[in-house]
Design a protein around this motif. Structure first.
Motif, PDB file in Angstrom:
ATOM      1  N   LYS A 308       0.824  -1.213   0.000  1.00  0.00           N
ATOM      2  CA  LYS A 308       0.000   0.000   0.000  1.00  0.00           C
ATOM      3  C   LYS A 308       0.859   1.264   0.000  1.00  0.00           C
ATOM      4  N   LEU A 309       2.144   1.125   0.384  1.00  0.00           N
ATOM      5  CA  LEU A 309       3.041   2.269   0.394  1.00  0.00           C
ATOM      6  C   LEU A 309       3.487   2.665  -1.017  1.00  0.00           C
ATOM      7  N   ILE A 310       3.296   1.747  -1.965  1.00  0.00           N
ATOM      8  CA  ILE A 310       3.653   2.034  -3.359  1.00  0.00           C
ATOM      9  C   ILE A 310       2.586   2.955  -3.954  1.00  0.00           C
ATOM     10  N   PRO A 311       2.981   4.080  -4.503  1.00  0.00           N
ATOM     11  CA  PRO A 311       1.991   5.023  -5.062  1.00  0.00           C
ATOM     12  C   PRO A 311       1.089   4.367  -6.107  1.00  0.00           C
ATOM     13  N   HIS A 312      -0.208   4.582  -5.960  1.00  0.00           N
ATOM     14  CA  HIS A 312      -1.233   4.127  -6.903  1.00  0.00           C
ATOM     15  C   HIS A 312      -1.434   2.615  -6.920  1.00  0.00           C
ATOM     16  N   PHE A 313      -0.690   1.878  -6.090  1.00  0.00           N
ATOM     17  CA  PHE A 313      -0.855   0.421  -6.110  1.00  0.00           C
ATOM     18  C   PHE A 313      -2.256   0.027  -5.658  1.00  0.00           C
ATOM     19  N   SER A 314      -2.787   0.751  -4.673  1.00  0.00           N
ATOM     20  CA  SER A 314      -4.124   0.438  -4.177  1.00  0.00           C
ATOM     21  C   SER A 314      -5.199   0.669  -5.227  1.00  0.00           C
ATOM     22  N   ASP A 315      -4.871   1.459  -6.263  1.00  0.00           N
ATOM     23  CA  ASP A 315      -5.832   1.733  -7.331  1.00  0.00           C
ATOM     24  C   ASP A 315      -5.720   0.741  -8.487  1.00  0.00           C
ATOM     25  N   SER A 316      -4.764  -0.171  -8.392  1.00  0.00           N
ATOM     26  CA  SER A 316      -4.536  -1.122  -9.485  1.00  0.00           C
ATOM     27  C   SER A 316      -5.574  -2.230  -9.469  1.00  0.00           C
ATOM     28  N   ASN A 317      -5.531  -3.084 -10.479  1.00  0.00           N
ATOM     29  CA  ASN A 317      -6.454  -4.201 -10.605  1.00  0.00           C
ATOM     30  C   ASN A 317      -6.400  -5.078  -9.353  1.00  0.00           C
ATOM     31  N   SER A 318      -7.575  -5.464  -8.838  1.00  0.00           N
ATOM     32  CA  SER A 318      -7.637  -6.232  -7.590  1.00  0.00           C
ATOM     33  C   SER A 318      -6.965  -7.594  -7.714  1.00  0.00           C
ATOM     34  N   MET A 319      -7.046  -8.206  -8.879  1.00  0.00           N
ATOM     35  CA  MET A 319      -6.381  -9.490  -9.079  1.00  0.00           C
ATOM     36  C   MET A 319      -4.869  -9.324  -9.058  1.00  0.00           C
ATOM     37  N   LEU A 320      -4.381  -8.217  -9.625  1.00  0.00           N
ATOM     38  CA  LEU A 320      -2.946  -7.934  -9.588  1.00  0.00           C
ATOM     39  C   LEU A 320      -2.484  -7.752  -8.151  1.00  0.00           C
ATOM     40  N   GLN A 321      -3.290  -7.074  -7.361  1.00  0.00           N
ATOM     41  CA  GLN A 321      -2.958  -6.887  -5.947  1.00  0.00           C
ATOM     42  C   GLN A 321      -2.871  -8.234  -5.240  1.00  0.00           C
ATOM     43  N   TYR A 322      -3.852  -9.083  -5.486  1.00  0.00           N
ATOM     44  CA  TYR A 322      -3.864 -10.398  -4.837  1.00  0.00           C
ATOM     45  C   TYR A 322      -2.647 -11.229  -5.258  1.00  0.00           C
ATOM     46  N   ILE A 323      -2.384 -11.284  -6.534  1.00  0.00           N
ATOM     47  CA  ILE A 323      -1.258 -12.075  -7.035  1.00  0.00           C
ATOM     48  C   ILE A 323       0.053 -11.567  -6.447  1.00  0.00           C
ATOM     49  N   SER A 324       0.194 -10.252  -6.346  1.00  0.00           N
ATOM     50  CA  SER A 324       1.415  -9.666  -5.785  1.00  0.00           C
ATOM     51  C   SER A 324       1.588 -10.071  -4.323  1.00  0.00           C
ATOM     52  N   VAL A 325       0.517  -9.943  -3.552  1.00  0.00           N
ATOM     53  CA  VAL A 325       0.573 -10.317  -2.134  1.00  0.00           C
ATOM     54  C   VAL A 325       0.853 -11.805  -1.984  1.00  0.00           C
ATOM     55  N   ALA A 326       0.179 -12.619  -2.780  1.00  0.00           N
ATOM     56  CA  ALA A 326       0.330 -14.075  -2.688  1.00  0.00           C
ATOM     57  C   ALA A 326       1.750 -14.515  -3.032  1.00  0.00           C
ATOM     58  N   ILE A 327       2.298 -13.987  -4.120  1.00  0.00           N
ATOM     59  CA  ILE A 327       3.635 -14.398  -4.551  1.00  0.00           C
ATOM     60  C   ILE A 327       4.695 -13.947  -3.556  1.00  0.00           C
ATOM     61  N   ILE A 328       4.634 -12.700  -3.123  1.00  0.00           N
ATOM     62  CA  ILE A 328       5.632 -12.196  -2.184  1.00  0.00           C
ATOM     63  C   ILE A 328       5.535 -12.943  -0.852  1.00  0.00           C
ATOM     64  N   SER A 329       4.316 -13.180  -0.394  1.00  0.00           N
ATOM     65  CA  SER A 329       4.129 -13.928   0.858  1.00  0.00           C
ATOM     66  C   SER A 329       4.687 -15.341   0.736  1.00  0.00           C
ATOM     67  N   LEU A 330       4.443 -15.974  -0.398  1.00  0.00           N
ATOM     68  CA  LEU A 330       4.940 -17.329  -0.628  1.00  0.00           C
ATOM     69  C   LEU A 330       6.462 -17.363  -0.648  1.00  0.00           C
ATOM     70  N   VAL A 331       7.066 -16.467  -1.406  1.00  0.00           N
ATOM     71  CA  VAL A 331       8.527 -16.457  -1.540  1.00  0.00           C
ATOM     72  C   VAL A 331       9.188 -16.199  -0.186  1.00  0.00           C
ATOM     73  N   LEU A 332       8.715 -15.191   0.532  1.00  0.00           N
ATOM     74  CA  LEU A 332       9.302 -14.880   1.835  1.00  0.00           C
ATOM     75  C   LEU A 332       9.082 -16.010   2.832  1.00  0.00           C
ATOM     76  N   SER A 333       7.925 -16.642   2.776  1.00  0.00           N
ATOM     77  CA  SER A 333       7.639 -17.754   3.683  1.00  0.00           C
ATOM     78  C   SER A 333       8.558 -18.942   3.406  1.00  0.00           C
ATOM     79  N   LEU A 334       8.768 -19.239   2.125  1.00  0.00           N
ATOM     80  CA  LEU A 334       9.679 -20.329   1.763  1.00  0.00           C
ATOM     81  C   LEU A 334      11.104 -20.033   2.223  1.00  0.00           C
TER      82      LEU A 334
END
Length: 352
Positions: A308-334
């Protein structure tokens, strides 16, 4: 159920928990909003809401099956108390560590909003005990209370009585949660009591019944076949969807759908179906999935906050937001789980 069969079945549970972790992310990201808000609400409030009750069922199964029973009751012996203490301490440390991590995020927010004060820390401490330190941490707090509550209930009452107690508590929980809108004096009293008791009420009326259900389904001697379980789950899910539609359309409940009438049969038949899947011998990769799913659950709100700190990210496509959160969470968790296997980073194990 033989030990080997149990080991085989755990692999399927690990996979299901891994998938469920990503379903939890959909609840907090609403990925289909850009496509259709109506379809997003349906998906999030039916499919995704299966995830956390499933976690409770798994926890109940894995914990209570380790204990020694006699005549349908837990033997309140030193060995059982030791298992309870060890499990609760481990879960509490997980809760405390992640609560501190999210406190570190909260402090800058408090400063920016002018809320940084002694009262802010007092409120956080109260939430830590009564409701959950952060918006998703309630699950772990409920799990702690429900485990202790379940242990003592199963120590005093036979299994058949415990099922009745769990059913009554679940009904009371629905009347204070998803069916709060019923205009009936006892329901109003139940809602008031639930608000006063906070996490203790939620643990007793939501977590505990689902943990008991997971334990009984997992250890039952006579079970439906895999095909029958899948069929019954499908029917239950259709009825769950209809219940969601009715609640959302004809009542004042437009957001509380995690614990409704058909949540229980859905979880019952789904859990039995997953247990019936024979998926080969246990291997390290399945333990990675199990541990990674816990980190994903605990970590993903932090990723949401950071993105959310990234400018305009909250205004982006909701699926893009989900995929970004999911991938980053997965990578960091692994990475966290992988590093925790090394001696120098062994402390990371406390994150799961």
């Amino acid at each position: 159920m033989t030990n080997q069969l149990s080991k085989n079945n755990y692999n399927a549970i690990d996979i299901a928990k891994f998938i469920a972790a990503f379903l939890v992310i959909t609840i907090h990201c609403n990925p289909l909003t850009s496509l259709s808000e109506i379809f997003n609400n349906y998906f999030v409030n039916t499919v995704s809401r299966i995830a956390v009750p499933f976690f409770f069922a798994c926890s109940g199964f894995f914990f209570f099956k380790k204990l020694e029973f006699r005549n349908g009751r837990i033997i309140n012996c030193k060995e059982n108390r030791k298992k309870l203490y060890k499990y609760v301490v481990r879960i509490f440390l997980l809760y405390a560590i992640w609560s501190v991590i999210y406190l570190m995020w909260q402090i800058p927010e408090w400063y920016l909003t002018g809320w940084l004060s002694v009262n802010a820390f007092i409120d956080y401490a109260i939430s830590f005990i009564l409701s959950g330190s952060y918006y998703h941490m309630w699950y772990i707090l409920y799990l702690i209370f429900a485990t202790v509550f379940g242990y003592f209930i199963l120590s005093f009452f036979k299994k058949s009585i415990v099922i009745i107690i769990a059913t009554i508590l679940y009904i009371l929980g629905m009347l204070s949660y998803s069916y709060f809108w019923i205009d009936f004096l006892p329901c109003d009293i139940i809602v008031i009591i639930s608000n006063k008791l906070g996490a203790l009420w939620g643990a007793a009326t939501r977590a505990f019944p689902l943990m008991i259900m997971g334990y009984y389904v997992g250890t039952a001697k006579h079970k439906p076949s895999a095909k029958l379980s899948l069929l019954l789950f499908s029917i239950s899910f259709i009825l769950l969807s209809a219940e969601y539609y009715a609640l959302n359309t004809f009542t004042s409940n437009h957001e509380s759908f995690s614990y409704i009438i058909f949540t229980i049969p859905c979880q019952c038949f789904l859990f039995n179906f997953i247990l019936s899947i024979k998926s080969g011998k246990t291997s390290a990769k399945f333990f990675y999935l199990r541990n990674t799913s816990t980190v994903i659950y605990c970590l993903h709100p932090m990723i949401i906050n950071l993105l959310k700190l990234i400018p305009h990210f909250s205004d982006s496509n909701s699926m893009l937001q989900y995929i970004s959160v999911a991938i980053i969470s997965l990578v960091l968790s692994l990475i966290i789980v992988k590093l925790s296997k090394k001696k120098v980073f062994k402390f990371l194990k406390y994150l799961y």
